[in-house]
Design a protein around this motif. Sequence first.
Motif, PDB file in Angstrom:
ATOM      1  N   ALA A 154     -17.032  24.951  30.681  1.00 50.89           N
ATOM      2  CA  ALA A 154     -15.816  24.858  31.486  1.00 50.89           C
ATOM      3  C   ALA A 154     -14.847  23.865  30.867  1.00 50.89           C
ATOM      4  O   ALA A 154     -15.241  22.778  30.427  1.00 50.89           O
ATOM      5  CB  ALA A 154     -16.168  24.431  32.908  1.00 50.89           C
ATOM      6  N   VAL A 155     -13.590  24.246  30.817  1.00 50.11           N
ATOM      7  CA  VAL A 155     -12.531  23.367  30.313  1.00 50.11           C
ATOM      8  C   VAL A 155     -11.511  23.194  31.436  1.00 50.11           C
ATOM      9  O   VAL A 155     -10.925  24.177  31.901  1.00 50.11           O
ATOM     10  CB  VAL A 155     -11.830  23.993  29.080  1.00 50.11           C
ATOM     11  CG1 VAL A 155     -10.680  23.114  28.603  1.00 50.11           C
ATOM     12  CG2 VAL A 155     -12.828  24.245  27.948  1.00 50.11           C
ATOM     13  N   TRP A 156     -11.318  21.957  31.875  1.00 51.75           N
ATOM     14  CA  TRP A 156     -10.298  21.664  32.901  1.00 51.75           C
ATOM     15  C   TRP A 156      -8.976  21.418  32.190  1.00 51.75           C
ATOM     16  O   TRP A 156      -8.831  20.455  31.452  1.00 51.75           O
ATOM     17  CB  TRP A 156     -10.700  20.441  33.722  1.00 51.75           C
ATOM     18  CG  TRP A 156      -9.655  19.978  34.720  1.00 51.75           C
ATOM     19  CD1 TRP A 156      -8.601  20.700  35.214  1.00 51.75           C
ATOM     20  CD2 TRP A 156      -9.576  18.690  35.341  1.00 51.75           C
ATOM     21  NE1 TRP A 156      -7.877  19.944  36.109  1.00 51.75           N
ATOM     22  CE2 TRP A 156      -8.458  18.712  36.214  1.00 51.75           C
ATOM     23  CE3 TRP A 156     -10.360  17.529  35.260  1.00 51.75           C
ATOM     24  CZ2 TRP A 156      -8.095  17.601  36.978  1.00 51.75           C
ATOM     25  CZ3 TRP A 156      -9.991  16.429  36.029  1.00 51.75           C
ATOM     26  CH2 TRP A 156      -8.869  16.471  36.877  1.00 51.75           C
ATOM     27  N   LEU A 157      -8.049  22.333  32.426  1.00 51.16           N
ATOM     28  CA  LEU A 157      -6.690  22.160  31.900  1.00 51.16           C
ATOM     29  C   LEU A 157      -5.870  21.495  32.995  1.00 51.16           C
ATOM     30  O   LEU A 157      -5.822  21.985  34.125  1.00 51.16           O
ATOM     31  CB  LEU A 157      -6.075  23.523  31.596  1.00 51.16           C
ATOM     32  CG  LEU A 157      -6.076  24.078  30.204  1.00 51.16           C
ATOM     33  CD1 LEU A 157      -5.174  25.301  30.152  1.00 51.16           C
ATOM     34  CD2 LEU A 157      -5.621  23.049  29.181  1.00 51.16           C
ATOM     35  N   ASP A 158      -5.188  20.439  32.628  1.00 47.07           N
ATOM     36  CA  ASP A 158      -4.531  19.595  33.603  1.00 47.07           C
ATOM     37  C   ASP A 158      -3.101  19.303  33.138  1.00 47.07           C
ATOM     38  O   ASP A 158      -2.848  19.245  31.932  1.00 47.07           O
ATOM     39  CB  ASP A 158      -5.361  18.294  33.636  1.00 47.07           C
ATOM     40  CG  ASP A 158      -5.004  17.385  34.746  1.00 47.07           C
ATOM     41  OD1 ASP A 158      -4.369  17.843  35.696  1.00 47.07           O
ATOM     42  OD2 ASP A 158      -5.393  16.205  34.663  1.00 47.07           O
ATOM     43  N   ALA A 159      -2.187  19.136  34.082  1.00 47.98           N
ATOM     44  CA  ALA A 159      -0.814  18.749  33.721  1.00 47.98           C
ATOM     45  C   ALA A 159      -0.203  17.985  34.890  1.00 47.98           C
ATOM     46  O   ALA A 159      -0.729  18.031  36.013  1.00 47.98           O
ATOM     47  CB  ALA A 159       0.024  19.989  33.417  1.00 47.98           C
ATOM     48  N   ASP A 160       0.902  17.302  34.647  1.00 43.88           N
ATOM     49  CA  ASP A 160       1.563  16.558  35.719  1.00 43.88           C
ATOM     50  C   ASP A 160       2.093  17.543  36.770  1.00 43.88           C
ATOM     51  O   ASP A 160       2.529  18.644  36.430  1.00 43.88           O
ATOM     52  CB  ASP A 160       2.724  15.735  35.148  1.00 43.88           C
ATOM     53  CG  ASP A 160       2.224  14.670  34.182  1.00 43.88           C
ATOM     54  OD1 ASP A 160       1.017  14.338  34.271  1.00 43.88           O
ATOM     55  OD2 ASP A 160       3.013  14.203  33.342  1.00 43.88           O
ATOM     56  N   ILE A 161       2.068  17.092  38.023  1.00 48.19           N
ATOM     57  CA  ILE A 161       2.485  17.967  39.128  1.00 48.19           C
ATOM     58  C   ILE A 161       3.918  18.485  38.922  1.00 48.19           C
ATOM     59  O   ILE A 161       4.207  19.649  39.196  1.00 48.19           O
ATOM     60  CB  ILE A 161       2.365  17.225  40.488  1.00 48.19           C
ATOM     61  CG1 ILE A 161       0.902  16.860  40.792  1.00 48.19           C
ATOM     62  CG2 ILE A 161       2.977  18.059  41.622  1.00 48.19           C
ATOM     63  CD1 ILE A 161      -0.007  18.020  41.164  1.00 48.19           C
ATOM     64  N   ASP A 162       4.807  17.638  38.426  1.00 48.09           N
ATOM     65  CA  ASP A 162       6.200  18.087  38.227  1.00 48.09           C
ATOM     66  C   ASP A 162       6.271  19.255  37.249  1.00 48.09           C
ATOM     67  O   ASP A 162       7.054  20.182  37.424  1.00 48.09           O
ATOM     68  CB  ASP A 162       7.066  16.931  37.706  1.00 48.09           C
ATOM     69  CG  ASP A 162       7.390  15.945  38.818  1.00 48.09           C
ATOM     70  OD1 ASP A 162       7.460  16.388  39.975  1.00 48.09           O
ATOM     71  OD2 ASP A 162       7.559  14.741  38.527  1.00 48.09           O
ATOM     72  N   VAL A 163       5.457  19.186  36.205  1.00 50.21           N
ATOM     73  CA  VAL A 163       5.432  20.260  35.204  1.00 50.21           C
ATOM     74  C   VAL A 163       4.895  21.541  35.857  1.00 50.21           C
ATOM     75  O   VAL A 163       5.454  22.634  35.701  1.00 50.21           O
ATOM     76  CB  VAL A 163       4.555  19.854  33.990  1.00 50.21           C
ATOM     77  CG1 VAL A 163       4.369  21.013  33.021  1.00 50.21           C
ATOM     78  CG2 VAL A 163       5.161  18.644  33.277  1.00 50.21           C
ATOM     79  N   LEU A 164       3.814  21.408  36.641  1.00 47.34           N
ATOM     80  CA  LEU A 164       3.226  22.577  37.312  1.00 47.34           C
ATOM     81  C   LEU A 164       4.224  23.185  38.290  1.00 47.34           C
ATOM     82  O   LEU A 164       4.397  24.409  38.342  1.00 47.34           O
ATOM     83  CB  LEU A 164       1.957  22.176  38.075  1.00 47.34           C
ATOM     84  CG  LEU A 164       0.798  21.611  37.265  1.00 47.34           C
ATOM     85  CD1 LEU A 164      -0.351  21.207  38.191  1.00 47.34           C
ATOM     86  CD2 LEU A 164       0.300  22.633  36.256  1.00 47.34           C
ATOM     87  N   ALA A 165       4.876  22.311  39.070  1.00 50.22           N
ATOM     88  CA  ALA A 165       5.813  22.796  40.093  1.00 50.22           C
ATOM     89  C   ALA A 165       6.964  23.550  39.433  1.00 50.22           C
ATOM     90  O   ALA A 165       7.387  24.609  39.912  1.00 50.22           O
ATOM     91  CB  ALA A 165       6.338  21.622  40.917  1.00 50.22           C
ATOM     92  N   GLU A 166       7.440  23.024  38.334  1.00 49.98           N
ATOM     93  CA  GLU A 166       8.545  23.694  37.637  1.00 49.98           C
ATOM     94  C   GLU A 166       8.089  25.071  37.146  1.00 49.98           C
ATOM     95  O   GLU A 166       8.800  26.065  37.301  1.00 49.98           O
ATOM     96  CB  GLU A 166       9.006  22.790  36.479  1.00 49.98           C
ATOM     97  CG  GLU A 166      10.379  23.137  35.927  1.00 49.98           C
ATOM     98  CD  GLU A 166      10.321  24.281  34.928  1.00 49.98           C
ATOM     99  OE1 GLU A 166      11.165  25.194  35.018  1.00 49.98           O
ATOM    100  OE2 GLU A 166       9.410  24.277  34.060  1.00 49.98           O
ATOM    101  N   ARG A 167       6.875  25.132  36.605  1.00 53.04           N
ATOM    102  CA  ARG A 167       6.388  26.408  36.062  1.00 53.04           C
ATOM    103  C   ARG A 167       6.145  27.447  37.158  1.00 53.04           C
ATOM    104  O   ARG A 167       6.503  28.604  36.998  1.00 53.04           O
ATOM    105  CB  ARG A 167       5.091  26.190  35.268  1.00 53.04           C
ATOM    106  CG  ARG A 167       5.340  25.481  33.957  1.00 53.04           C
ATOM    107  CD  ARG A 167       4.079  25.567  33.112  1.00 53.04           C
ATOM    108  NE  ARG A 167       4.120  24.649  31.997  1.00 53.04           N
ATOM    109  CZ  ARG A 167       3.049  24.028  31.520  1.00 53.04           C
ATOM    110  NH1 ARG A 167       1.868  24.230  32.061  1.00 53.04           N
ATOM    111  NH2 ARG A 167       3.177  23.208  30.493  1.00 53.04           N
ATOM    112  N   VAL A 168       5.535  27.026  38.283  1.00 44.35           N
ATOM    113  CA  VAL A 168       5.246  28.038  39.309  1.00 44.35           C
ATOM    114  C   VAL A 168       6.523  28.493  40.017  1.00 44.35           C
ATOM    115  O   VAL A 168       6.562  29.591  40.567  1.00 44.35           O
ATOM    116  CB  VAL A 168       4.179  27.597  40.357  1.00 44.35           C
ATOM    117  CG1 VAL A 168       2.875  27.211  39.697  1.00 44.35           C
ATOM    118  CG2 VAL A 168       4.684  26.499  41.244  1.00 44.35           C
TER     119      VAL A 168
END
Length: 185
Positions: A115-129
């Motif tokens: 398993a590989v946990w891919l993680d990013a800052d919430i702001d980056v995730l929010a912008e992408r979704v």
Amino acid sequence: MTPTPSRNSSPTAIKSHIDKPVVLVGLMGVGKSTIGRRLANRLGLPFVDSDDEIEAAAGMKVGELFENYGEDYFRDGERRVIARLIDGSLKVIATGGGAFVNPETRALILREATAVWLDADIDVLAERVSRRDTRPLVRDSDPKRVLTELAARRNRYYSQAPIHVHSGEGAHEDTVDRILEALAK
Ligand code: S3P
């Protein structure tokens, strides 16, 4: 010493480091599918996306499954699809953000895969979704608030993955490089 696979390493050389399927877990928007496809390409392995497989099996989009049958039904399909995908053959699997929260799926992945946990800052995730409206959990809500809540609930599970890689705003191939380095260790 094990050589670190570089962008120029032959797929065969890199593949020899891998003895289990590689499963990407983490919140929506982190790039599991994009990174997973590139990782599979570099490893010369097949790539599958669990959401695509659920959609193919159900003949319906994830959003429609949530809408017509509810989240529990989707989660049950997700659990069964991932169990089918982890069949001993080498491949890269991108999972939907909630898959690893299910205790049965998590135990299966931790036992039979890497398993590989891919993680990013919430702001980056929010912008992408925010760029797409295909995700039922954020469709009618503030993505940043939902993602912050999901991170608070789910990070304890994602953190059980033996590999944790941050996927920032940089090039996808840099993230793939870091995953390959971790896999080679
Ligand atoms: C979900 C994430 C989605 C999809 C579904 C639910 C979640 O997948 O499985 O909308 O619970 O986090 P992605 O992580 O690929 O967006």
